[in-house]
Design an enzyme around this catalytic site. Structure first.
Site, PDB file in Angstrom:
ATOM      1  N   ARG A   3      -3.202  11.879   2.731  1.00 47.02           N
ATOM      2  CA  ARG A   3      -3.392  11.045   1.531  1.00 47.02           C
ATOM      3  C   ARG A   3      -3.683  11.948   0.334  1.00 47.02           C
ATOM      4  O   ARG A   3      -3.157  11.740  -0.771  1.00 47.02           O
ATOM      5  CB  ARG A   3      -4.573  10.066   1.725  1.00 47.02           C
ATOM      6  CG  ARG A   3      -4.329   8.936   2.706  1.00 47.02           C
ATOM      7  CD  ARG A   3      -3.292   7.946   2.229  1.00 47.02           C
ATOM      8  NE  ARG A   3      -3.638   7.309   0.968  1.00 47.02           N
ATOM      9  CZ  ARG A   3      -4.458   6.260   0.814  1.00 47.02           C
ATOM     10  NH1 ARG A   3      -5.019   5.707   1.867  1.00 47.02           N
ATOM     11  NH2 ARG A   3      -4.694   5.735  -0.385  1.00 47.02           N
ATOM     12  N   HIS A  57       0.871  -1.194   0.000  1.00 46.97           N
ATOM     13  CA  HIS A  57       0.000   0.000   0.000  1.00 46.97           C
ATOM     14  C   HIS A  57       0.907   1.244   0.000  1.00 46.97           C
ATOM     15  O   HIS A  57       0.992   1.965   1.002  1.00 46.97           O
ATOM     16  CB  HIS A  57      -0.914  -0.043   1.221  1.00 46.97           C
ATOM     17  CG  HIS A  57      -2.098   0.880   1.136  1.00 46.97           C
ATOM     18  ND1 HIS A  57      -2.368   1.662   0.021  1.00 46.97           N
ATOM     19  CD2 HIS A  57      -3.089   1.157   2.034  1.00 46.97           C
ATOM     20  CE1 HIS A  57      -3.475   2.364   0.236  1.00 46.97           C
ATOM     21  NE2 HIS A  57      -3.927   2.087   1.450  1.00 46.97           N
TER      22      HIS A  57
HETATM   23  N1  NVA Z   1      -4.464  -4.065   5.626  1.00 55.10           N
HETATM   24  C1  NVA Z   1      -5.665  -3.350   5.279  1.00 55.10           C
HETATM   25  C2  NVA Z   1      -5.354  -1.939   4.869  1.00 55.10           C
HETATM   26  C3  NVA Z   1      -6.574  -1.108   4.547  1.00 55.10           C
HETATM   27  C4  NVA Z   1      -6.205   0.291   4.128  1.00 55.10           C
HETATM   28  C5  NVA Z   1      -6.383  -4.097   4.172  1.00 55.10           C
HETATM   29  O1  NVA Z   1      -5.737  -4.536   3.222  1.00 55.10           O
HETATM   30  O2  NVA Z   1      -7.598  -4.262   4.260  1.00 55.10           O
HETATM   31  N1   CP Z   2      -6.254   3.729   4.333  1.00 54.26           N
HETATM   32  C1   CP Z   2      -6.987   3.444   3.233  1.00 54.26           C
HETATM   33  O1   CP Z   2      -6.471   3.078   2.156  1.00 54.26           O
HETATM   34  O2   CP Z   2      -8.336   3.621   3.402  1.00 54.26           O
HETATM   35  P1   CP Z   2      -9.496   3.153   2.424  1.00 54.26           P
HETATM   36  O3   CP Z   2      -9.524   1.650   2.448  1.00 54.26           O
HETATM   37  O4   CP Z   2     -10.731   3.783   2.978  1.00 54.26           O
HETATM   38  O5   CP Z   2      -9.189   3.637   1.022  1.00 54.26           O
END
Ligand code: NVA
Ligand code: CP
Length: 310
Positions: free
Chosen positions: A298, A135
């Site tokens: 973000r 991410h």
């Molecule tokens: N580890 C989490 C991050 C969400 C922003 C997911 O992948 O759901």
């Molecule tokens: N932190 C993040 O990516 O949030 P969302 O899943 O809401 O996009």
């Protein structure tokens, strides 16, 4: 600064030099200031971003869409369920076609390979809006937030506590590149990917950062400048939720654990939070938490990324 990121993909922080990431953060600082002063800055007038979502999102979708609009461009929300992808059209063909319509693609998906394939078969910049593996946009915003609050990155210590997931992986890359000591504190069965740890350790050789993986929470948190956690069941792991809560409860970030960190330590969380699982209300709502500034960033950091690569 002289580096140019035009035409680059933003798929993994491991792909960038420290100088390139500083370029992203300095551009973010400038764009955030302009936005706060109400000064329009529209380098992407006439450009379109396609946003493919295979998973849910609040922050990523809204910050990319609003960000693109603020930059003078247009963002197109493309739910994967409504694309021919759902009916078996390949990622490669989708990439070839979308490259004829839009100027960049942001994708949130499960398999990291899908993002690599979009980049391979398309001819426009691809931005990773989260995969099961990484991410990077989130961690770019996290590092920018830490820089804003602490006025430096090099030499700080960040501890990530909990599931060794996509967030842990991107934090390993981002911290190693920017010279922060990074400790991932996870129990066995929830450790980060060994290959990512190895690559981060290679990156850390260039910056002097320390990369540590441990199951020992006290050792991990002691002396930390930044304490970070994320949900225990990521998107796609909902069926394992109960087992994960049981296994990871000793890794909860609560007031007692925060006391092991430096007194001025920051608390960060990518959000969404499962309150009173991975973090207690008293911590996420407490004075050390910077999660709302982190979420706001973000927007600013992704505007910088889009403006630089597109
Ligand atoms: N580890 C989490 C991050 C969400 C922003 C997911 O992948 O759901
Ligand atoms: N932190 C993040 O990516 O949030 P969302 O899943 O809401 O996009």
């Amino acid at each position: 600064m002289s580096v140019t990121l035009k035409g680059r993909h933003f798929i993994s922080l491991h792909d960038f030099t420290q100088e390139e990431l500083w370029q992203v953060f300095k551009t973010t600082e400038m764009m955030k200031l302009k936005q706060k002063m109400g000064e329009p800055f529209q380098p992407l007038k006439g450009k379109t971003l396609g946003m493919i979502f295979q998973k849910a999102s609040t922050r990523t979708r809204i910050s990319f869409e609003v960000g693109m609009w603020q930059l003078g461009g247009y963002a197109l929300f493309l739910s994967a369920n409504d694309l021919q992808l759902k009916r078996g059209e390949t990622i490669a063909d989708t990439a070839r076609v979308l490259s004829r319509y839009v100027d960049g693609i942001m994708i949130r998906t499960y398999a990291h390979q899908d993002v690599l394939d979009l980049a391979k078969y398309g001819s426009i910049p691809i931005i990773n809006g989260l995969t099961d593996l990484l991410h990077p946009c989130q961690v770019a915003a996290d590092l920018f937030t830490i820089w804003e609050k602490k006025n430096r990155l090099q030499g700080l210590k960040l501890v990530y506590i909990g599931d060794g997931n996509n967030m842990a992986h991107s934090l390993l890359f981002g911290c190693a590149k920017m010279g922060l000591d990074v400790t991932i504190c996870s129990p066995s069965g929830y450790l980060p990917d060994a290959n990512i740890v190895r690559l981060a350790k290679e990156d850390a050789l260039l910056t002097g950062a320390k990369v540590v993986v441990t199951g020992d929470v006290e050792e991990g948190v002691r002396g930390a400048d930044v304490v970070y956690t994320d949900v225990w069941a990521s998107m796609g792991q909902e069926a394992e939720h109960a087992k994960r809560v049981k296994d990871l409860m000793p890794y909860q970030v609560n007031a007692k654990l925060m006391q092991l960190a430096k007194p001025d330590a920051l608390f960060l969380h990518c959000l969404p939070a499962h309150r009173n699982e991975e973090v207690t209300d008293e911590v996420i709502d407490g004075p050390q938490s910077v999660v709302w500034d982190e979420a706001e960033n973000r927007l600013h950091v992704q505007k910088a990324i889009m403006a630089l690569v597109m």
